[in-house]
Write an enzyme that holds these catalytic residues in place. Structure first.
Site, short mmCIF file in Angstrom:
data_model
loop_
_atom_site.label_atom_id
_atom_site.label_comp_id
_atom_site.label_asym_id
_atom_site.label_seq_id
_atom_site.Cartn_x
_atom_site.Cartn_y
_atom_site.Cartn_z
N PHE A 10 -10.87 9.29 -16.07
CA PHE A 10 -10.34 7.93 -15.95
C PHE A 10 -11.46 6.91 -16.03
O PHE A 10 -11.51 5.94 -15.26
CB PHE A 10 -9.53 7.78 -14.67
CG PHE A 10 -8.22 7.07 -14.89
CD1 PHE A 10 -7.23 7.65 -15.67
CD2 PHE A 10 -7.96 5.82 -14.33
CE1 PHE A 10 -6.02 7.01 -15.89
CE2 PHE A 10 -6.76 5.17 -14.55
CZ PHE A 10 -5.79 5.77 -15.34
N GLY A 49 1.23 7.62 -11.93
CA GLY A 49 -0.03 7.56 -11.22
C GLY A 49 -0.75 8.88 -11.27
O GLY A 49 -0.47 9.75 -12.11
N SER A 50 -1.66 9.09 -10.35
CA SER A 50 -2.48 10.29 -10.34
C SER A 50 -1.66 11.51 -9.95
O SER A 50 -0.62 11.40 -9.28
CB SER A 50 -3.64 10.13 -9.36
OG SER A 50 -3.17 10.14 -8.01
N CYS A 80 -3.96 7.28 -18.94
CA CYS A 80 -3.65 8.65 -18.54
C CYS A 80 -3.80 9.65 -19.68
O CYS A 80 -4.20 10.79 -19.46
CB CYS A 80 -2.24 8.73 -17.94
SG CYS A 80 -0.93 8.17 -19.05
N GLY A 115 0.80 -1.21 0.00
CA GLY A 115 0.00 0.00 0.00
C GLY A 115 0.83 1.26 0.00
O GLY A 115 2.02 1.26 -0.32
N GLU A 157 -9.71 14.94 -14.47
CA GLU A 157 -9.40 13.68 -15.14
C GLU A 157 -10.47 12.66 -14.79
O GLU A 157 -10.70 12.35 -13.62
CB GLU A 157 -8.03 13.16 -14.71
CG GLU A 157 -7.65 11.86 -15.41
CD GLU A 157 -6.29 11.35 -14.97
OE1 GLU A 157 -5.60 10.72 -15.80
OE2 GLU A 157 -5.91 11.56 -13.80
N GLU A 180 5.25 10.77 -13.87
CA GLU A 180 4.35 10.76 -15.02
C GLU A 180 2.95 10.66 -14.46
O GLU A 180 2.54 9.63 -13.93
CB GLU A 180 4.69 9.58 -15.95
CG GLU A 180 4.12 9.75 -17.35
CD GLU A 180 2.65 9.39 -17.44
OE1 GLU A 180 1.82 10.33 -17.45
OE2 GLU A 180 2.33 8.21 -17.47
N LEU A 181 2.18 11.76 -14.60
CA LEU A 181 0.97 11.92 -13.81
C LEU A 181 -0.28 11.93 -14.69
O LEU A 181 -0.25 11.46 -15.82
CB LEU A 181 1.08 13.20 -12.97
CG LEU A 181 2.37 13.29 -12.13
CD1 LEU A 181 2.43 14.59 -11.36
CD2 LEU A 181 2.49 12.09 -11.20
N GLY A 182 -1.35 12.45 -14.16
CA GLY A 182 -2.64 12.37 -14.82
C GLY A 182 -2.76 13.28 -16.03
O GLY A 182 -1.87 14.08 -16.34
#
Length: 497
Positions: A393, A241-242, A297, A221, A391, A263-265
């Site tokens: 998704f 990820g976000s 993404c 987690g 976003e 590397e994001l949303g």
């Protein structure tokens, strides 16, 4: 194992044996300090297998092993590192059907998207195999009687935190080049896809001949991700990820003075100019939004369509997506599978509901059964609507009309994101000029926003990233090595002290 072995008849699957179940990978299968949890199939709710759960204690122990293993790996002949990466690509291709099955069950990927993932994942390994033999320095001019040069050295231990949506590609694009350049890697896959995005890689690289300890796989987690970021032995973090989670990772990495490649949303716009074939454009837009249920993404999240054709485009888009079959991609031939979990489904539905309350109209969809969300088209979406600003998704296509190029530039720039941009027009040079006015890490003229290749630099601007890139030799060498300046004299210099 020799290079030929993986090309011969495959009699055993990578995960056919049960030794991986309920375990983490530390160079061998071992119990995680967090016990086990059940991997669940989104389409059915069935338990797939028990998975080992790591804890921060496991991260610390893995880092110690990684430091020791990395020294020998970095010192190995470059041909050996290249050979392991090539073998990994071959193992992936040899077991493509098995991997696609796990992707369908664990992440809801339909077969064509599974094909794309396996192909691109193998290509990432093949491209990375060229990195060990790449020139790793340059001679520098110097004003002193000496040899001066800069060289690139492995960063040491790289932490990779990968998401659930495209678990193989979004892990391997950091794992493969980092390994090829002489680093050890600790991979934390998303717990929801810890088989296809974690255990599978452990077995692939074991089959490829990677020495024990150079790659370790620790499902867990948020606490495991945090432990990876703060672990002193980990010098580089590659996170996908976000944007919300990326901000936390970047802040924590900054506190500990280490590089974080984020590397994001995205909330990517597809601009549709009035000179296009509307039916063809709607097909392009549909793929950009609804591929993999929109859980990508760089999915086409906003359809900005010239007012002259906006109603026709929306009608054709609606007609197309109403025909898309939704179901279990592991057992049926469908166009869309399930969303990853109830939390993601409820978030998508909340955005749709709030946007309709804000003035958007539902042309089709907006309903769900279990985790299967019907492909949804929203017409006349106001710029203030959540489905425009955030976003999504998920499988939702918001359509917003525009009247002029100046207006669409402001619309496209009107969110905090800047990952991908698509422009559809017969005048490709006008499209390129338009793209220069809109900040975006990726631009596709006459294509939708979802594109990825192992040879291309990938990343966003604004809230979509910090400027770092994955892909291509220059970006990968920059990402996973350190620059060292070296000078060399034949004799000791004379100083006035």
């Amino acid at each position: 194992m020799d290079d030929h072995a993986v090309h011969e008849g495959v009699t055993m699957g990578l995960l056919d044996g049960g030794d991986w179940q309920g375990k983490i990978w530390v160079g061998g299968w071992a119990d995680g300090s967090g016990g086990t949890y059940d991997a669940v199939e989104p389409a059915t709710g069935d338990v797939i297998a028990p998975v080992g759960r790591a804890t921060p204690e496991d991260v610390s122990e893995a880092a110690t092993r990684a430091v020791a293993a990395q020294r020998a790996w970095a010192a190995a002949p470059f041909e050996e590192r290249a050979r392991v990466l090539r073998r990994a690509g071959e193992v992936l291709e040899a077991h493509a059907d098995e991997i696609k099955g796990w992707l369908a069950r664990e992440s809801g990927a339909i077969q064509p998207f599974g094909d794309f993932q396996v192909h691109t994942t193998a290509q990432e390994c093949y491209e990375a195999a060229a990195l060990p033999s790449h020139p790793y320095g340059e001679l520098l001019r110097t004003g002193s009687p000496r040899l001066s040069f800069a060289r690139r050295l492995p960063a040491g231990v790289v932490g990779v935190i990968a998401p659930f949506n495209v678990p193989t590609i979004l892990a391997i694009r950091a794992v493969a080049p980092a390994l090829a350049l002489g680093n050890a890697v600790i991979l934390k896959p998303d717990p929801r896809t810890a088989i296809s995005g974690g255990a599978m890689f452990a077995r692939v690289f074991e089959e490829a001949g990677l020495p024990a300890g150079v790659l370790q796989v620790l499902p867990g987690g948020v606490d495991v991700g945090e432990a990876l970021v703060v672990e002193p032995a980990v010098r580089v973090i590659a996170f996908t990820g976000s944007t919300r989670a990326g901000r936390a990772v970047g802040a924590l990495a900054g506190q500990h003075l280490k590089r974080a490649h984020l590397e994001l949303g995205g909330n990517s716009a597809l601009i549709v100019l009035p000179d296009v074939d509307v039916r063809a454009a709607a097909s392009v837009g549909a793929w950009g939004t609804f591929a993999h249920q929109g859980q990508i993404c760089m999915a086409t999240s906003r359809h900005l369509v010239h007012r002259d054709i906006a109603e026709e485009y929306t009608a054709v888009l609606t007609e197309k997506v109403e025909k898309l079959p939704v179901g279990d991609p592991f057992r049926e031939q469908v166009a869309m599978g399930p969303l990853i979990d109830a939390g993601q489904r409820d978030r998508v539905h909340g955005l749709v509901t709030a946007s309709v309350e804000g003035g958007a109209t539902v042309r089709t969809g907006g309903t769900f059964e279990g985790l299967f969300y019907r492909p949804t088209v929203l017409g006349d979406v106001p710029v203030e609507a959540p489905a425009y600003q955030e976003e999504i998704f998920g499988p939702v296509a918001p359509v917003t009309p525009f009247s002029s190029l100046d207006e669409v530039v402001e619309l496209a720039k009107g969110t905090e994101y800047g990952l991908s941009l698509g422009i559809l027009t017969k005048d490709v040079y006008a499209g390129l000029e338009l793209a220069e006015r809109i900040p975006s890490g990726l631009v596709h003229i006459n294509d939708q926003t979802v594109n990825d290749e192992a040879v291309a630099p990938f990343g966003g601007v604004g809230a979509s990233g910090t400027g770092s890139r994955h892909g291509g030799p220059q970006a990968n060498i920059e990402a996973f090595t350190e620059t060292q300046w070296v000078t060399l004299r034949g004799d000791l210099p004379a100083y006035p002290f």
